[in-house]
Design an enzyme around this catalytic site. Structure first.
Site, short mmCIF file in Angstrom:
data_model
loop_
_atom_site.label_atom_id
_atom_site.label_comp_id
_atom_site.label_asym_id
_atom_site.label_seq_id
_atom_site.Cartn_x
_atom_site.Cartn_y
_atom_site.Cartn_z
N HIS A 43 50.18 49.74 38.89
CA HIS A 43 48.86 49.28 38.42
C HIS A 43 49.01 47.94 37.74
O HIS A 43 50.00 47.70 37.06
CB HIS A 43 48.24 50.30 37.45
CG HIS A 43 46.78 50.09 37.23
ND1 HIS A 43 46.28 49.17 36.35
CD2 HIS A 43 45.70 50.68 37.82
CE1 HIS A 43 44.96 49.20 36.39
NE2 HIS A 43 44.58 50.10 37.27
N ASP A 90 44.29 56.64 41.70
CA ASP A 90 43.94 56.82 43.11
C ASP A 90 44.82 57.83 43.82
O ASP A 90 44.40 58.46 44.78
CB ASP A 90 44.00 55.47 43.85
CG ASP A 90 42.96 54.54 43.32
OD1 ASP A 90 41.79 54.92 43.32
OD2 ASP A 90 43.31 53.43 42.89
N1 ACO Z 1 55.33 50.58 46.36
C1 ACO Z 1 56.54 49.94 46.39
N2 ACO Z 1 56.86 48.89 45.62
C2 ACO Z 1 55.93 48.44 44.79
C3 ACO Z 1 54.65 49.06 44.69
C4 ACO Z 1 54.38 50.17 45.51
N3 ACO Z 1 53.21 50.80 45.43
N4 ACO Z 1 53.91 48.40 43.76
C5 ACO Z 1 54.68 47.40 43.30
N5 ACO Z 1 55.90 47.42 43.90
C6 ACO Z 1 57.04 46.56 43.60
C7 ACO Z 1 56.85 45.16 44.15
O1 ACO Z 1 57.39 45.05 45.45
C8 ACO Z 1 57.62 44.33 43.14
O2 ACO Z 1 59.01 44.51 43.41
P1 ACO Z 1 60.05 43.30 43.09
O3 ACO Z 1 59.97 43.09 41.61
O4 ACO Z 1 61.36 43.82 43.58
O5 ACO Z 1 59.54 42.12 43.87
C9 ACO Z 1 57.32 45.04 41.80
O6 ACO Z 1 57.09 46.44 42.17
C10 ACO Z 1 56.11 44.49 41.04
O7 ACO Z 1 55.01 44.46 41.95
P2 ACO Z 1 53.72 43.55 41.75
O8 ACO Z 1 52.98 43.48 43.04
O9 ACO Z 1 54.11 42.26 41.10
O10 ACO Z 1 52.88 44.38 40.70
P3 ACO Z 1 51.38 44.13 40.38
O11 ACO Z 1 51.16 44.61 38.98
O12 ACO Z 1 50.95 42.77 40.69
O13 ACO Z 1 50.62 45.09 41.42
C11 ACO Z 1 49.48 46.89 42.40
C12 ACO Z 1 49.95 46.24 41.09
C13 ACO Z 1 48.67 45.88 43.22
C14 ACO Z 1 48.57 48.06 42.05
C15 ACO Z 1 50.71 47.37 43.20
O14 ACO Z 1 51.49 48.23 42.40
C16 ACO Z 1 50.34 48.03 44.51
O15 ACO Z 1 50.17 47.34 45.51
N6 ACO Z 1 50.21 49.41 44.54
C17 ACO Z 1 49.83 50.12 45.72
C18 ACO Z 1 48.32 50.05 45.94
C19 ACO Z 1 47.52 50.92 44.98
O16 ACO Z 1 47.86 52.05 44.69
N7 ACO Z 1 46.42 50.33 44.46
C20 ACO Z 1 45.54 51.00 43.52
C21 ACO Z 1 45.73 50.47 42.13
S1 ACO Z 1 44.76 51.39 40.98
C22 ACO Z 1 43.21 50.73 41.05
O17 ACO Z 1 43.03 49.63 41.46
C23 ACO Z 1 42.04 51.57 40.57
#
Ligand code: ACO
Length: 426
Positions: A308, A365
């Site tokens: 998140h 979610d």
């Molecule tokens: N699966 C695998 N790896 C992940 C995931 C995931 N769901 N989420 C983040 N990571 C990893 C990234 O690859 C990154 O790895 P690195 O540091 O080795 O490059 C690290 O974790 C940080 O990721 P960011 O994208 O920088 O984190 P950010 O806070 O920007 O993103 C987000 C948050 C968009 C929710 C992300 O975790 C994601 O895409 N999750 C899956 C989609 C999802 O569930 N969305 C709903 C969110 S809740 C809502 O909106 C109500």
């Protein structure tokens, strides 16, 4: 206001500029840069508004690092476990929780307003089969303005609350009708003997003159999901509502804009993606393969429902839904392959170094997708459920904005990167 300031030094000229610091009741201090351009001749740049407070608000407070979410000063876990969605809607709109008598009167008022004008059914008829319920819902809310035009230019707080009741009461009916039309099913009118959530499930899943039996846990599960979605500070759809409202647009146009913003995959569509992904994984023995894909830096695959942007330790809403999911599974004897896949993913991710070190916990979610599926709600209705929950929040934010003095139209500036003047000199 405090007399603390932040000083910005332009290191090209050594010129110093002071900007006042505004102190919130809780949370991060805010630097007031509204005179930045006037003083410095420069704009500020903040892609996605990650460091920008766009308004003053007394409605919702989030502390992502502590996993804290509060509406009007009440912790979300208190509201979700001790109160109902309608208590929460009343709280958001009025600033106080209702007494027992006020809540009863509020429920009655919403029931009375839950029917939509018969003329609106022609609108549903005009859409093609299989039209997405979100498209019909946003058009339906816009269309309300043509039936209730007395609300288009309101001034009094009573009129605003009447409009709020009208929209909150009618959205579940429009939502259920939109689904029934998209499936070619007969529409079911609201049943005044049923509560808000029970009535919605009845309009969605029932058949005319046919009694559907709902277990109390099913009603509680959906009520909790609506409560947890009721507001979330200045997220994308709420910001859309406020931006449109700043032009003095009428409330139906503003809520319709919120619905369209919420429809996006990156916002209200995430729980649908969770279920689609679980269905794609299909079997418990496939889980390890997909976990490996999620961890592979060269593979764009992400585990939906994990991580998140704001909540970095845990998502307080997910903790509440995890308990509801457990209760629901026990009472409905849910032991599908999909539930087993979800459980396995959760177990691995909560203990795997990759997910733990990146603070990738299951988010709201992950659980809401699984719960809505267990409630037999079709995937294309997941975002619609989010809309029903978020509507009291959007309207509260609309009212708050309209009550503020000197509303400024939302009008950001830009960093222009196009061509310089190339008009031929005559
Ligand atoms: N699966 C695998 N790896 C992940 C995931 C995931 N769901 N989420 C983040 N990571 C990893 C990234 O690859 C990154 O790895 P690195 O540091 O080795 O490059 C690290 O974790 C940080 O990721 P960011 O994208 O920088 O984190 P950010 O806070 O920007 O993103 C987000 C948050 C968009 C929710 C992300 O975790 C994601 O895409 N999750 C899956 C989609 C999802 O569930 N969305 C709903 C969110 S809740 C809502 O909106 C109500």
């Amino acid at each position: 206001m405090s007399n603390k300031t932040v000083t910005v030094i332009d290191n090209r000229t050594n010129q110093k500029y002071d900007f006042p610091i505004l102190e919130p009741t809780m949370g991060a201090d805010v630097v007031d840069i509204s005179t930045f351009y006037q003083k410095t001749g420069m704009f500020t740049f903040d892609r996605g508004f990650t460091s920008t407070a766009s308004c003053r608000s007394a409605i919702t407070y989030i502390d992502g690092s502590k996993g804290k979410l509060m509406y009007r000063g009440y912790d979300i876990s208190y509201l979700a476990t001790k109160k109902t969605f309608l208590d929460t809607a009343y709280l958001l709109l009025n600033g106080e929780l209702p007494s027992k008598e006020r809540l009863e009167a509020y429920c009655k008022e919403l029931k009375k307003r839950s029917f939509i004008h018969e003329g609106m059914k022609k609108l549903f008829d005009a859409f093609p089969d299989n039209a997405h319920p979100m498209a019909i819902l946003s058009a339906g809310v816009s269309a309300l303005s043509t039936f209730y035009f007395d609300h288009l230019d309101m001034d009094s707080p009573d009129e605003a609350l009447e409009m709020a009741n009208r929209i909150i009461a009618k959205i579940p009916t429009i939502a259920a009708f939109s689904y029934r039309y998209s499936q070619g099913l007969p529409v079911i009118y609201p049943d005044l003997n049923k509560g808000f959530v029970e009535n919605f499930l009845y309009m969605l899943r029932g058949y005319p003159h046919h009694y559907i039996e709902l277990k109390p846990i099913e009603i509680k599960a959906l009520d909790t999901i609506l409560t947890l979605h009721a507001d979330h500070e200045q997220n994308a759809s709420t910001t859309a509502v406020r931006v449109v409202a700043s032009t003095r647009a009428h409330p139906y146009a503003c809520i319709s804009s919120g619905i369209n913003a919420l429809w996006g995959r990156a916002h209200g569509g995430a729980n649908e993606s969770v279920v689609r992904q679980l269905e794609m994984i299909g079997r418990v023995e496939n889980v390890e393969k997909y976990i490996a894909k999620a961890k592979d830096p060269n593979d764009p695959f992400r585990l939906m429902g994990f991580g998140h942007r704001v909540y970095k330790n845990f998502d307080p809403r997910a903790t509440i839904l995890k308990n509801i999911q457990k209760e629901l599974s026990e009472e409905l004897n849910l032991d599908s392959e999909l539930m087993a896949v979800a459980k396995k993913i959760e177990e691995i991710a909560l203990n795997d170094e990759y997910f733990v070190s990146r603070k990738l916990y299951p988010n709201i979610d992950f659980y809401s997708g699984i719960i809505l599926r267990a409630l037999k709600i079709p995937k294309e209705m997941f975002a619609v459920i989010f809309v029903i929950g978020r509507t009291p929040g959007w309207i509260s934010q609309w009212i708050e904005l309209r009550n503020q003095d000197n509303i400024k139209i939302a009008r950001p500036r830009q960093l222009y990167i196009g061509p310089k003047d190339r008009t031929p000199k005559e």
